[in-house]
Design an enzyme around this catalytic site. Structure first.
Site, PDB file in Angstrom:
ATOM      1  N   LYS A   1      25.452 -53.903 -13.766  1.00 44.75           N
ATOM      2  CA  LYS A   1      25.370 -54.547 -15.088  1.00 44.75           C
ATOM      3  C   LYS A   1      26.688 -54.438 -15.844  1.00 44.75           C
ATOM      4  O   LYS A   1      27.206 -55.408 -16.387  1.00 44.75           O
ATOM      5  CB  LYS A   1      24.246 -53.915 -15.936  1.00 44.75           C
ATOM      6  CG  LYS A   1      22.893 -53.866 -15.261  1.00 44.75           C
ATOM      7  CD  LYS A   1      21.841 -53.175 -16.110  1.00 44.75           C
ATOM      8  CE  LYS A   1      22.127 -51.726 -16.449  1.00 44.75           C
ATOM      9  NZ  LYS A   1      22.094 -50.784 -15.317  1.00 44.75           N
TER      10      LYS A   1
ATOM     11  N   ARG B   1      15.572 -50.483 -22.940  1.00 39.92           N
ATOM     12  CA  ARG B   1      15.157 -49.757 -21.741  1.00 39.92           C
ATOM     13  C   ARG B   1      13.679 -49.400 -21.793  1.00 39.92           C
ATOM     14  O   ARG B   1      13.145 -48.870 -20.830  1.00 39.92           O
ATOM     15  CB  ARG B   1      15.952 -48.462 -21.659  1.00 39.92           C
ATOM     16  CG  ARG B   1      17.166 -48.543 -20.754  1.00 39.92           C
ATOM     17  CD  ARG B   1      17.740 -47.161 -20.748  1.00 39.92           C
ATOM     18  NE  ARG B   1      18.600 -46.874 -19.660  1.00 39.92           N
ATOM     19  CZ  ARG B   1      19.906 -47.094 -19.654  1.00 39.92           C
ATOM     20  NH1 ARG B   1      20.490 -47.726 -20.642  1.00 39.92           N
ATOM     21  NH2 ARG B   1      20.633 -46.704 -18.635  1.00 39.92           N
TER      22      ARG B   1
ATOM     23  N   ARG C   1      30.950 -43.849  -7.859  1.00 40.77           N
ATOM     24  CA  ARG C   1      31.586 -44.538  -8.996  1.00 40.77           C
ATOM     25  C   ARG C   1      32.621 -43.646  -9.664  1.00 40.77           C
ATOM     26  O   ARG C   1      32.444 -42.444  -9.829  1.00 40.77           O
ATOM     27  CB  ARG C   1      30.535 -44.935 -10.024  1.00 40.77           C
ATOM     28  CG  ARG C   1      31.181 -45.508 -11.295  1.00 40.77           C
ATOM     29  CD  ARG C   1      30.210 -46.149 -12.212  1.00 40.77           C
ATOM     30  NE  ARG C   1      29.138 -45.284 -12.605  1.00 40.77           N
ATOM     31  CZ  ARG C   1      28.084 -45.689 -13.307  1.00 40.77           C
ATOM     32  NH1 ARG C   1      27.981 -46.947 -13.678  1.00 40.77           N
ATOM     33  NH2 ARG C   1      27.134 -44.851 -13.628  1.00 40.77           N
TER      34      ARG C   1
ATOM     35  N   ARG D   1      31.920 -39.852 -14.099  1.00 46.51           N
ATOM     36  CA  ARG D   1      31.013 -39.582 -15.216  1.00 46.51           C
ATOM     37  C   ARG D   1      30.192 -38.346 -14.890  1.00 46.51           C
ATOM     38  O   ARG D   1      29.689 -38.217 -13.777  1.00 46.51           O
ATOM     39  CB  ARG D   1      30.071 -40.778 -15.401  1.00 46.51           C
ATOM     40  CG  ARG D   1      30.507 -41.723 -16.495  1.00 46.51           C
ATOM     41  CD  ARG D   1      29.719 -43.001 -16.521  1.00 46.51           C
ATOM     42  NE  ARG D   1      28.270 -42.859 -16.616  1.00 46.51           N
ATOM     43  CZ  ARG D   1      27.425 -43.882 -16.732  1.00 46.51           C
ATOM     44  NH1 ARG D   1      27.893 -45.113 -16.796  1.00 46.51           N
ATOM     45  NH2 ARG D   1      26.136 -43.696 -16.807  1.00 46.51           N
TER      46      ARG D   1
ATOM     47  N   ARG E   1      17.882 -40.015 -13.135  1.00 45.11           N
ATOM     48  CA  ARG E   1      18.047 -41.317 -13.817  1.00 45.11           C
ATOM     49  C   ARG E   1      17.270 -42.403 -13.076  1.00 45.11           C
ATOM     50  O   ARG E   1      16.648 -43.269 -13.688  1.00 45.11           O
ATOM     51  CB  ARG E   1      19.533 -41.689 -13.895  1.00 45.11           C
ATOM     52  CG  ARG E   1      20.286 -40.876 -14.940  1.00 45.11           C
ATOM     53  CD  ARG E   1      21.793 -40.975 -14.767  1.00 45.11           C
ATOM     54  NE  ARG E   1      22.300 -42.306 -14.871  1.00 45.11           N
ATOM     55  CZ  ARG E   1      23.467 -42.706 -14.332  1.00 45.11           C
ATOM     56  NH1 ARG E   1      24.209 -41.844 -13.657  1.00 45.11           N
ATOM     57  NH2 ARG E   1      23.871 -43.941 -14.473  1.00 45.11           N
TER      58      ARG E   1
END
Ligand code: AP5
Length: 211
Positions: free
Chosen positions: A14, A89, A125, A158, A169
């Site tokens: 996203k 969300r 990532r 992160r 998550r």
């Protein structure tokens, strides 16, 4: 306002797509995750409230998030073309947007990616510490190791991309996702997109949908 909501699992791409739309097509990218990380870095109140939830891979309470997004949308000119990335969300968050005609989403796009790819995408990532540009150690490395192509700042991982937090998550996403998809489906605003395609192909598809 013209508001497009991006729905999808953590790691479904996203943010990558919303950033390209903002750079090349003039959309305004509002990422609640980016807003919260900036607030944590600046030590402001909403960041302090959110940090323990983010670190644990949990959702930040609806009341905090709804206030944050309402303020952000309220600052934008009425003719803005907006991509909402990471909000709503929960159904309560979606209902909060719908309550006000000015913030009612025009469409929701669901990024579909097979579950088995998400863990690898998230743990691999890396992001720019300054501009937030996302990279991936294998799929999308920067030209120069550890340095952002876009702004030259350092690239970092992160804290919530560690394997244990990612697992939580993804669990949280799995519990919230179907009711949210049903909400937008019932409103006839949902478009499902195969997001397991190269970044440029997905971008072309999105530009078509949004034009
Ligand atoms: P947030 O920052 O929104 O995280 P997220 O939804 O978990 O989404 P991500 O940023 O992890 O994934 P993405 O889909 O943007 O993927 P990306 O493009 O980076 O939220 C963080 C936390 O804040 C939450 O856990 C929660 O605590 C809190 N929060 C935020 N909003 C909230 C809300 N509304 N309510 C409550 N709490 C909230 O891509 C991922 C990787 O894949 C990258 O490495 C990228 O390079 C790679 N990649 C991207 N596209 C492709 C492709 N097409 N092919 C191959 N690799 C790709």
């Amino acid at each position: 306002m013209d508001i497009t909501v991006f729905l999808g699992a953590p790691g479904s791409g996203k943010g990558t797509q919303a950033k390209i739309l903002a750079k090349d097509h003039g959309s305004i990218h509002l990422s609640t995750g980016d807003m919260l990380r900036a607030a944590i870095q600046q030590g402001v109140d909403v960041g302090l409230k959110a940090k323990k939830f983010i670190d644990a891979g949990e959702l930040v309470p609806d009341a905090v998030m709804i206030e944050l997004i309402e303020k952000a949308l309220g600052r934008l000119p009425s003719q803005s073309k907006i991509v909402l990335d990471g909000f709503p969300r929960t159904v309560a968050q979606a209902e909060a947007l719908d309550k006000n005609a000015a913030t009612r989403p025009n469409r929701a796009i669901y990024f579909m990616v097979p579950d088995e790819l998400l863990l690898e995408r998230l743990t691999g990532r890396r992001v720019c510490s300054k501009c937030g540009q996302p990279y991936h150690v294998k799929n999308m490395p920067p030209k120069k190791a550890g340095i952002c192509d876009a702004c030259g700042a350092t690239i970092v991982q992160r804290p919530d991309d560690s394997e244990s937090v990612v697992a939580r998550r993804l669990e949280v996403f799995a519990t919230q996702n179907q009711p949210l998809l049903d909400y937008f489906k019932n409103a006839k605003k949902l478009k499902e997109l195969n997001a397991n395609t190269p970044v440029d192909e997905l971008q072309t598809e999105l530009v078509k949908i949004l034009s």
